[in-house]
Each structure stands twice: as C-alpha cells, then as structure tokens.
Design an enzyme around this catalytic site. Structure first.
Site, mmCIF file in Angstrom:
data_model
loop_
_atom_site.group_PDB
_atom_site.id
_atom_site.type_symbol
_atom_site.label_atom_id
_atom_site.label_comp_id
_atom_site.label_asym_id
_atom_site.label_seq_id
_atom_site.Cartn_x
_atom_site.Cartn_y
_atom_site.Cartn_z
ATOM 1 N N VAL A 1 102.489 84.841 6.976
ATOM 2 C CA VAL A 1 101.324 84.682 6.094
ATOM 3 C C VAL A 1 100.137 85.542 6.546
ATOM 4 O O VAL A 1 99.256 85.847 5.759
ATOM 5 C CB VAL A 1 100.844 83.201 5.970
ATOM 6 C CG1 VAL A 1 101.750 82.391 5.079
ATOM 7 C CG2 VAL A 1 100.652 82.547 7.325
ATOM 8 N N TYR B 1 94.117 73.830 17.442
ATOM 9 C CA TYR B 1 94.693 73.302 16.196
ATOM 10 C C TYR B 1 93.633 72.547 15.400
ATOM 11 O O TYR B 1 93.463 72.768 14.191
ATOM 12 C CB TYR B 1 95.869 72.383 16.547
ATOM 13 C CG TYR B 1 96.532 71.735 15.348
ATOM 14 C CD1 TYR B 1 97.383 72.465 14.521
ATOM 15 C CD2 TYR B 1 96.311 70.389 15.047
ATOM 16 C CE1 TYR B 1 98.002 71.870 13.418
ATOM 17 C CE2 TYR B 1 96.927 69.786 13.958
ATOM 18 C CZ TYR B 1 97.769 70.536 13.143
ATOM 19 O OH TYR B 1 98.378 69.938 12.061
ATOM 20 N N LYS C 1 92.136 73.360 11.663
ATOM 21 C CA LYS C 1 92.294 72.441 10.528
ATOM 22 C C LYS C 1 90.935 71.997 9.977
ATOM 23 O O LYS C 1 90.828 71.636 8.801
ATOM 24 C CB LYS C 1 93.153 71.236 10.942
ATOM 25 C CG LYS C 1 94.626 71.608 11.179
ATOM 26 C CD LYS C 1 95.285 72.121 9.898
ATOM 27 C CE LYS C 1 96.771 72.341 10.023
ATOM 28 N NZ LYS C 1 97.394 72.807 8.768
HETATM 29 N N1 LIG Z 1 103.785 66.589 10.810
HETATM 30 C C1 LIG Z 1 102.591 66.009 10.976
HETATM 31 O O1 LIG Z 1 102.463 64.959 11.636
HETATM 32 C C2 LIG Z 1 101.368 66.642 10.384
HETATM 33 C C3 LIG Z 1 100.156 65.931 10.377
HETATM 34 C C4 LIG Z 1 99.032 66.524 9.808
HETATM 35 C C5 LIG Z 1 99.115 67.784 9.266
HETATM 36 N N2 LIG Z 1 100.310 68.446 9.308
HETATM 37 C C6 LIG Z 1 100.386 69.773 8.705
HETATM 38 O O2 LIG Z 1 101.386 69.729 7.701
HETATM 39 C C7 LIG Z 1 102.035 71.003 7.620
HETATM 40 C C8 LIG Z 1 103.546 70.850 7.799
HETATM 41 O O3 LIG Z 1 103.821 70.166 8.995
HETATM 42 P P1 LIG Z 1 105.318 70.069 9.570
HETATM 43 O O4 LIG Z 1 105.388 68.844 10.374
HETATM 44 O O5 LIG Z 1 106.289 70.302 8.492
HETATM 45 O O6 LIG Z 1 105.267 71.316 10.582
HETATM 46 P P2 LIG Z 1 106.284 72.521 10.866
HETATM 47 O O7 LIG Z 1 105.773 73.188 12.103
HETATM 48 O O8 LIG Z 1 107.680 72.011 10.866
HETATM 49 O O9 LIG Z 1 106.086 73.461 9.599
HETATM 50 C C9 LIG Z 1 105.260 74.569 9.582
HETATM 51 C C10 LIG Z 1 106.004 75.723 8.947
HETATM 52 O O10 LIG Z 1 105.127 76.865 8.938
HETATM 53 C C11 LIG Z 1 105.900 78.015 9.265
HETATM 54 N N3 LIG Z 1 105.045 79.072 9.819
HETATM 55 C C12 LIG Z 1 104.425 79.079 11.020
HETATM 56 N N4 LIG Z 1 103.772 80.234 11.194
HETATM 57 C C13 LIG Z 1 103.972 80.987 10.065
HETATM 58 C C14 LIG Z 1 103.546 82.281 9.656
HETATM 59 N N5 LIG Z 1 102.771 83.050 10.442
HETATM 60 N N6 LIG Z 1 103.941 82.733 8.440
HETATM 61 C C15 LIG Z 1 104.746 81.975 7.642
HETATM 62 N N7 LIG Z 1 105.183 80.728 7.997
HETATM 63 C C16 LIG Z 1 104.799 80.241 9.189
HETATM 64 C C17 LIG Z 1 106.912 77.503 10.297
HETATM 65 O O11 LIG Z 1 108.019 78.388 10.418
HETATM 66 C C18 LIG Z 1 107.268 76.139 9.727
HETATM 67 O O12 LIG Z 1 108.382 76.207 8.858
HETATM 68 C C19 LIG Z 1 101.344 71.884 8.638
HETATM 69 O O13 LIG Z 1 100.270 72.549 8.010
HETATM 70 C C20 LIG Z 1 100.802 70.886 9.642
HETATM 71 O O14 LIG Z 1 99.707 71.411 10.365
HETATM 72 C C21 LIG Z 1 101.433 67.912 9.845
#
Ligand SMILES: NC(=O)c1ccc[n+]([C@@H]2O[C@H](COP(=O)([O-])OP(=O)(O)OC[C@H]3O[C@@H](n4cnc5c(N)ncnc54)[C@H](O)[C@@H]3O)[C@@H](O)[C@H]2O)c1
Length: 258
Positions: free
Chosen positions: A70, A164, A168
C-alpha cells in the site's frame, strides 16, 4: 453470524489487508452479499482469499486481486484502474491493511526509527495513498464510502506499542480530514475502532487469560468476533449510513465509550 445489507449487491469495493484475518473474512462476507471486489495485500495469501471467493457458485468473475504494498501506490495506479475497468464503478474502500501481526512490543527507548517509520508508513500513509487512488472514481459518480481502521489501543494507551497506537490515532485524524475534503462529492469517510479481535494475529500473541480479562471488562461480557466489526463495515458501506461522515465507531462490546 451473517449480515444482509441488500443494497450492497452489485457494488464494487476495494479491500486492503485481505490476505488473512479481518480482511479476508470481510471479503468473503461481502462477496456472499453480492459485492464485486478488488483485493489487495502484500502477503501471497491474497491469492488464497481470491480463490476461496471464486470457488463459490456465481462468484468466479466477482473478484480481482493483486499482491502489492500500500505504500507504493503513488507510483502505481494499475490495480485501482483495473478494478474500475473490470467492474465499471467504484463504490467503497476498506483500508484494513496494517502492520499488526508480529507487531514488535518495545519500550519507547528500544523502539527503532525503522520500526516507527514502517508502521507509520503502512498504517497511515498506506490508507491515504489508497484513498487518493480510489477517490477520483467516486468523485466522478458523486458517491462513495471510505472506511479506515483504527484501534481501541488509542483509548487505552497500551504500553510497549506506541508506534502502533500513534499510527492508529493518526488514522482518526486522516478520517476527519478526508471527510471534510471529500464530503462535497458525496463521499462519506468513517473509521471503525475495534477492540481486541480473536484473529490469528491476536491469538498468537495474547494469552487466553488476557482475552478473558478483556471480556470481563466489557459491558457485554464478551470478546467481539470479527463478524461484529464486519457488520459495522457493511453498514458504513451501505446507503443506510449516507448521513454519517468523519466518525469513529468503537466496536468492542462496550469496553470503551467514545
Ligand atoms: N485483531 C485485532 O485485535 C485488532 C484490533 C484493533 C484493530 N485491528 C486492526 O484491524 C486490521 C486487521 O487486523 P488483523 O488482526 O486481521 O491483522 P493482520 O496483521 O492479520 O492483517 C493485516 C494485513 O495487512 C497486510 N499488510 C501489512 N502491510 C502491508 C502493506 N505494506 N501493503 C499491503 N498489505 C499489507 C498483511 O499482510 C495482513 O494481511 C488492522 O488494521 C489492525 O490494525 C485489529
């Protein structure tokens, strides 16, 4: 849990971060609700998500995908252009990609500049660049929905992940600024702030006891499943949210109140 926003059928939505976790589950749910998808992620499993969707009946032509970063979108509009060419419209963008899985836990003294810069680049700049690539198509049609993902760690200030949390928090600001700038073209920009979700990324680093503690601290006495966030994303993609913009909605079973 499956949701049904009938007006999503036939819409075209780009989902970043769709190789796994929340993004892949969300992509599958949207596809089942008749949404045509452009899926983007730097992880090779993006192909797996796309193939899973294509294998369902009637969905074989409903998804395009690309493995990419991205952060590099300013030089490369080929993905967003190809989604628009293939499906003829652009209704929504879910900026889910982030540095989250494998996130380094470190004090502010030990945090390296490289870790700081990379987290800010993916989580903040990446959402801006993808929005910038997608918005012109929405402006043409005077209609669109952009949804960013923040985190309730911004409200808790959880120690050891300040890069992080800062990224956010910036996403909330980005959401408000884009809502003002794009509102005149009838583009709604909102943000969803999940609490801890039981995705692979969380489960591999957080012990069960911690998850149980979070559940007990929430009003609803439970951990929010990804589906709880996905239904909120669907609402924000749907026409039902046409008068909501610039907002951050916390989805965490009522642990924090904004
Ligand atoms: N899981 C949680 O508890 C939680 C809580 C609050 C917020 N979030 C947010 O929700 C979203 C999804 O969380 P998740 O648990 O599925 O996390 P995850 O790390 O499994 O998913 C993030 C995805 O982003 C992709 N990614 C990372 N860098 C990238 C780049 N430079 N270009 C393209 N893709 C890239 C990764 O390959 C991954 O598939 C994230 O934004 C995370 O910050 C998650």
């Amino acid at each position: 849990m499956s949701t049904h926003f009938s007006d999503l059928k036939g819409k075209v939505v780009i989902v970043t971060g769709a190789a796994g976790g929340l993004g892949s589950k969300c992509a599958l749910e949207l596809a089942r609700n008749g949404v045509k998808l452009g899926l983007f992620d730097m992880h090779p499993d993006i192909e797996k998500t796309a193939m899973e969707i294509k294998s369902e009946r009637g969905m074989e032509n409903n998804v395009l995908y690309k493995k990419g970063d991205v952060c590099s979108l300013d030089n490369d509009r080929s993905f967003t252009d190809s989604v628009y060419r293939a499906f003829g419209r652009m209704d929504g963008l879910l900026n889910i990609a982030a540095i989250y899985r494998g996130l380094k836990h470190t004090s502010l003294f030990d945090l390296t500049e490289k870790e700081w810069d990379n987290t800010m680049a993916v989580n903040v700049k990446g959402s801006w660049l993808m929005s910038k690539a997608v918005a012109p198509f929405m402006m043409k049609n005077k209609k669109g929905k952009i949804i960013n993902i923040s985190s309730t760690t911004v409200l808790s200030g959880t120690p050891q992940i300040m890069h992080y949390i800062t990224s956010k928090a910036a996403v909330v600001g980005l959401t408000r600024a884009m809502a003002r700038e794009l509102g005149g073209d009838n583009i709604q920009v909102n943000c969803v702030s999940p609490g801890i979700l039981p995705t692979e990324a969380s489960l591999e680093r957080l012990p069960d006891a911690y998850m149980e503690k979070l559940a007990s601290e929430s009003s609803l006495k439970r951990i929010t499943p990804p589906e709880g966030v996905i239904s909120t994303l669907e609402f924000l993609l749907s026409d039902a949210s046409d008068y909501i913009t610039g907002q951050t909605i916390v989805v965490d079973s009522g642990r924090y109140f904004l």
